[in-house]
Design a protein around this motif. Structure first.
Motif, mmCIF file in Angstrom:
data_model
loop_
_atom_site.group_PDB
_atom_site.id
_atom_site.type_symbol
_atom_site.label_atom_id
_atom_site.label_comp_id
_atom_site.label_asym_id
_atom_site.label_seq_id
_atom_site.Cartn_x
_atom_site.Cartn_y
_atom_site.Cartn_z
ATOM 1 N N THR A 147 0.846 -1.192 0.000
ATOM 2 C CA THR A 147 0.000 0.000 0.000
ATOM 3 C C THR A 147 0.883 1.244 0.000
ATOM 4 O O THR A 147 0.581 2.228 -0.685
ATOM 5 C CB THR A 147 -0.933 -0.017 1.231
ATOM 6 N N ASP B 115 -2.526 -4.782 -7.170
ATOM 7 C CA ASP B 115 -2.681 -5.717 -6.053
ATOM 8 C C ASP B 115 -1.811 -5.326 -4.868
ATOM 9 O O ASP B 115 -0.611 -5.542 -4.859
ATOM 10 C CB ASP B 115 -2.349 -7.140 -6.505
ATOM 11 N N HIS C 100 -5.353 -5.963 -0.822
ATOM 12 C CA HIS C 100 -6.664 -5.499 -0.373
ATOM 13 C C HIS C 100 -7.669 -6.647 -0.447
ATOM 14 O O HIS C 100 -7.546 -7.522 -1.313
ATOM 15 C CB HIS C 100 -7.124 -4.342 -1.266
ATOM 16 N N GLU D 277 -6.536 -3.964 -11.630
ATOM 17 C CA GLU D 277 -6.253 -3.631 -10.238
ATOM 18 C C GLU D 277 -4.762 -3.604 -9.975
ATOM 19 O O GLU D 277 -3.969 -4.241 -10.669
ATOM 20 C CB GLU D 277 -6.936 -4.622 -9.299
ATOM 21 N N PHE E 84 -10.439 -6.738 -1.792
ATOM 22 C CA PHE E 84 -11.034 -6.778 -3.128
ATOM 23 C C PHE E 84 -10.102 -7.426 -4.150
ATOM 24 O O PHE E 84 -10.526 -7.698 -5.268
ATOM 25 C CB PHE E 84 -11.373 -5.373 -3.620
ATOM 26 N N TYR F 152 -8.283 0.721 -1.991
ATOM 27 C CA TYR F 152 -8.235 -0.176 -3.144
ATOM 28 C C TYR F 152 -7.732 0.633 -4.330
ATOM 29 O O TYR F 152 -8.344 1.621 -4.736
ATOM 30 C CB TYR F 152 -9.619 -0.757 -3.437
#
Length: 181
Positions: A20, A49, A52, A47, A54, A175
């Motif tokens: 993150t 990655d 997360h 996305e 999700f 996200y």
């Protein structure tokens, strides 16, 4: 950050899982993507990655991306069924609370039901709008959902690429996703 450098850094983060903190570092280094500069049309999503909850879920469900018709008319969730037909989905009918609780394999199984579920979740109405909003000290384009406590904030990687972060009430981790024109 120069476009070439930003593209290279994004490509490196997309190659595998990133933290993150790495995603925030890139996001915060990018210039604003003002509403007036966000091109109308379909944007393909992928996305970033960061682990997360999700992660893998949207992709497994057939998430295609987003569509900007104009600042007042945005389709925040486009999906593609198995044959590749792209359609807008009403975000209120997507069980976001199940993300992270159902493995991507289970989500892929549900995706096969899209031809049956389609009429219940599809929409022709826009479900969001674009506004320039200050976020993390930069005023940039943000997609504000009409009926959900979600704002997607965007920064520009280059003219055809946006890095987005979903800000959803109650979500502890961000996200991150990429949109390409």
């Amino acid at each position: 950050m120069a476009e070439e450098s930003a593209q290279s850094e994004l490509a490196g983060l997309l190659d595998g899982r990133c933290t993150t903190e790495q995603a925030w570092k890139l996001f915060d280094s990018l210039p604003a993507a003002r509403v007036a500069e966000v091109t109308v049309g379909r944007w393909r999503g992928e996305e970033l990655d960061t682990g997360h909850p999700f992660a893998g879920v949207l992709v497994a469900s057939g998430w295609y991306g987003k569509q900007f018709d104009d600042p007042e008319s945005v389709h925040p969730l486009l999906f593609a069924d198995e044959p590749g037909n792209i359609f807008a989905v009403d975000p209120r009918r997507v069980p976001l609370g199940l993300a992270g609780k159902v493995p991507p394999s289970g989500v892929r199984a549900v995706r096969k039901l899209l031809p049956v579920l389609g009429p219940a979740i599809r929409t022709h109405r826009s479900a969001a709008r674009l506004r320039d909003i200050e976020y993390r000290r930069v005023a940039s384009a943000a997609m504000v959902y009409d009926h959900l406590p979600i704002i997607d904030h965007f920064r520009r990687v280059d003219i055809d690429t946006l890095l987005g972060v979903m800000d959803m009430r109650g979500m502890t981790e961000p996200y991150f996703f990429v949109l390409r024109r």
